[in-house]
Write a protein that holds these residues in place. Structure first.
Motif: not given
Length: 757
Positions: A158-178, A180-186
């Motif tokens: 996701i970070a690779l795809r977000s690189a170079g995009r203009p800043a927006q008010a929206t979030l880059d990502v919503v992580i659903i679940g906290a 092992p995978a959700g905490m590592a992603a966070s």
């Protein structure tokens, strides 16, 4: 006297060989019997991941069996690895990492037909829903370490795809679940600097891990977390891991929203994704589902299951004492809960399972359960189903043969631990497809079906070949010395440089010794002694092959291309024989076991075909046919020695003829239709023939595996000769003489012995 001692030694070795051989046959028979029992009980099918062995490449080194953390998943049969109890595989994939030839891989079972595994690409992105990623056990890959790796991997994408995009008010990502995978992603999103929020329906981090019983070991291998690094220990219990996640969430101020249950996902015309919860909506460019596979606990649909005394998870066994408790389920969670409850004072615990055998258990849990049942701490009722729950008891339907009986148990609490319902429907509403046809093709074996392993070997062997050719070119360039006789060499101007005891010749000797040492280090890595566990065994085996060839080339130059009838010359000859036996043994030992295991698989198919006959319909005929064929096949395959099987070849047809006559007579007497009798007799002939072929192929494998023993003994002899050669050179060689002269010249002169100037 010496002849008597030699004779006794030969007899002792022969008896030892026969004993070892019989023990090997017994162990193989037990492994195949265990595999058939597992198939009958359903343990041959894995829930998620399982190992797959490529018999065309398996060498039978046994490293996969030794590396597997679960007992009974893999074993060696006919000199090759076979899967015995796939249901016990937990997906650690240690066998895959340790296999030196890439002959085993761990993959999701029956992936081509499963409808509970999401279709994702190599980036873990849903194939039909751009921007929707899945991480962790929801992808059908278990283990906390894998979940952590998934969480980090999707955030980096996701970070690779977000690189170079203009800043927006929206979030880059919503992580659903906290979990092992959700905490590592966070943590990874925080490290990179993405704008994100993590939604968790519970009141704290952990996900499924938080629902495990108290004190459960949840990590037993190295794990590395973003913003923390490698965990200080390889083993963590549930409470320790949950506490660590709490600490990291507070230290790094992670935007975790607890009590936020995900309800639905909406996609706008501009591609933005909105995750709706009861407390509000969150819009982002990407969504990561790290929701696990358990979903909601599976209910049984029986009267009374909504009573207050019914629980679908056990958080803390110490809260239940002096009670009569029933645990329903046959997996590790149910057994661990029953064991934990049985340890509390005054509890009477009953474990109910619907099948005849608990086949999905880890080996350690199976052993603990057997001990608890034997001691009376737990009552195990198999082939039983819970049909009713009342305020003061439960009612079980227990199968006893073809009949069912009802059993009432008075109890104070019921724990239904029958797994959970995967969140398939929730994910499908979010646009995730579970269509098997949409999944990218899965490689059957690691490294593109062994291309990587072959490439590594080819590279190393090419390097060894290049170095050997350079040495040969050097020898030809100096052919006037290497092709000359001993007298002419002594007066050659290059003699002091090329002779074995000085200059380049001596350097080649040291190089050969070093290469032999590196070559033998493969054995230390394979056995894991002295903590030698670094590097893949595949690379070590490649180095083993390459250094063997290079060591011989260097030793030949050390011997000045003219080894004589000396200890050093014999050592060089032993090294040459070692190369030949290694190459020939590698081919024979890989080919013959594959043929034997192939017959074994065909024999299993014939047995299965015989077992498909319905005994209730065919009566005594079907039972008699199975019994006769199985007994005859087992006797031929495992119940006789090699000489016995060779002598029995002449009478094997008469034995089979008598058995088939008895089967046919039983069928005719029972009034079985003729075509059924003929089909059964044909299957019986095939099973008997395959059993006999497997037995003789196993005998051939035993004879040909002598190449491996020859390889080992030649290695031992060569090392002994090398040691004698080095010792002899140190005592009598040119280098030793020069060293002694230098020591004598540099030693201080004793007082009174020097001449007066």
């Amino acid at each position: 006297m010496i002849w008597l001692l030699l004779g006794c030694l030969a007899v002792a070795l022969a008896l030892g060989t026969v004993s070892v051989r019989r023990e090997e046959l017994r162990r193989m028979h037990e492994a195949l019997t265990a595999r058939r029992r597992a198939e009958a009980a359903g343990a041959s099918a894995a829930r998620l991941q399982h190992p797959v062995v490529d018999l065309a490449r398996c060498l039978g080194c046994g490293t996969c069996v030794a590396a597997c953390p679960e007992d009974g998943v893999l074993d060696l049969v006919h000199g090759q690895a076979v899967v015995v109890r796939a249901a016990r595989c937990v997906g650690v994939a240690a066998c895959e990492r340790e296999c030196p030839v890439g002959a085993i891989t761990v993959s999701v079972a029956d992936l081509a037909h499963r409808t509970d595994v999401p279709a994702v690409d190599e980036h873990l992105e849903a194939v039909d829903s751009p921007g929707v990623f899945l991480a962790g056990e929801v992808t059908a890959l278990a283990l906390i370490r894998t979940a952590v790796e998934h969480g980090v991997r999707v955030i980096r994408e996701i970070a690779l795809r977000s690189a170079g995009r203009p800043a927006q008010a929206t979030l880059d990502v919503v992580i659903i679940g906290a979990g092992p995978a959700g905490m590592a992603a966070s943590l990874e999103a925080k490290r990179i600097g993405l704008a994100f929020v993590t939604l968790e329906q519970e009141l704290g981090p952990g996900g499924t891990v938080a629902k495990y019983p108290r004190g459960k070991l949840v990590i037993n291998e190295p794990v590395e977390l973003p913003l923390y690094g490698r965990l200080r220990r390889n083993a963590y219990h549930k409470e320790e891991l949950i506490a660590l996640w709490h600490e990291l969430a507070e230290r790094h101020a992670l935007p975790l929203k607890y009590g936020a249950r995900f309800e639905r996902l909406e996609r706008s015309a501009d591609g933005l994704l909105t995750a709706w919860t009861a407390g509000g909506a969150y819009t982002a460019r990407n969504i990561v589902f790290a929701v696990g596979r358990r979903g909601t606990p599976r209910k049984l649909g029986v009267p009374g299951e909504d009573l207050e005394k019914v629980s679908y998870a056990l958080m803390d066994a110490t809260q239940h004492v002096e009670k009569r408790l029933v645990v329903v389920g046959g997996g590790d969670s149910a057994v661990e809960a029953a064991l934990g409850l049985a340890q509390q004072p005054g509890n009477r615990v009953t474990l109910s399972y619907r099948r005849a055998e608990l086949f999905r258990l880890r080996a350690r849990n199976a052993e603990r359960l057997d001990a608890a049942v034997a001691s009376g701490a737990i009552e195990l009722i198999t082939q039983s189903e819970l049909v009713r729950i009342t305020p003061d008891g439960v009612e079980l339907a227990v199968a006893s043969g073809p009949t069912l009986s009802k059993r009432h148990l008075e109890n104070d609490g019921v724990f239904v631990l029958a797994g959970g319902t995967p969140p398939t429907e929730l994910l499908e509403r979010a646009g995730v497809s579970f269509d098997p046809a949409k999944r990218p093709p899965v490689r059957a074996h690691q490294d593109d079906d062994g291309v990587g392993a072959r490439r590594d070997r080819a590279r190393a062997l090419g390097l060894a070949l290049g170095a050997t050719l350079l040495l040969c070119a050097f020898a030809l360039w100096n052919g006037d010395y290497y092709l000359a006789d001993a007298h002419a060499r002594a007066t050659h101007p290059q003699h002091d440089w090329l002779r074995p005891g000085r200059g380049l010749g001596l350097a080649m000797g040291f190089a050969s010794l070093g290469l032999i040492g590196v070559n033998l280090a493969y054995l230390l890595r394979r056995a894991g002694v002295f903590g030698a566990g670094f590097g893949s065994l595949r690379r070590w085996m490649t180095v083993h092959v390459a250094t063997g060839a290079l060591a011989f080339a260097c030793a030949a130059l050390h011997a000045a291309m003219a080894p004589g009838d000396t200890v050093g010359g014999h050592a060089l000859l032993g090294l040459a024989v070692l190369l030949v036996t290694g190459g020939v043994g590698r081919y024979l030992y890989a080919f013959v076991p594959r043929a034997a295991n192939g017959r074994e698989l065909q024999l299993d198919e014939a047995r299965s075909a015989l077992a498909e006959d319905d005994p209730s319909a065919l009566g005594e005929f079907a039972q008699r046919a199975r019994r006769e064929v199985m007994e005859l096949a087992l006797t031929r395959q495992w119940g006789s020695s090699l000489p016995g099987r060779l002598l029995a070849l002449a009478g094997v047809r008469s034995d089979l003829r008598r058995a088939l006559a008895r089967i046919e007579a039983t069928g005719c007497a029972a009034g079985v239709q003729r075509h059924v009798i003929d089909d059964t007799l044909a299957l019986a002939r095939r099973a008997h023939r395959l059993a006999l072929e497997a037995a003789h192929l196993e005998d051939l494998r035993a004879l040909l595996s002598g190449w491996r023993w020859l390889h080992r003994w030649v290695t031992a002899l060569m090392l002994a000769l090398v040691a004698l050669h080095v010792g002899q050179a140190l005592v009598y060689g040119d280098a030793a003489s020069e060293l002694r002269a230098w020591i004598a010249a540099s030693a201080p002169t004793a007082p009174g012995s020097a001449e007066t100037p």
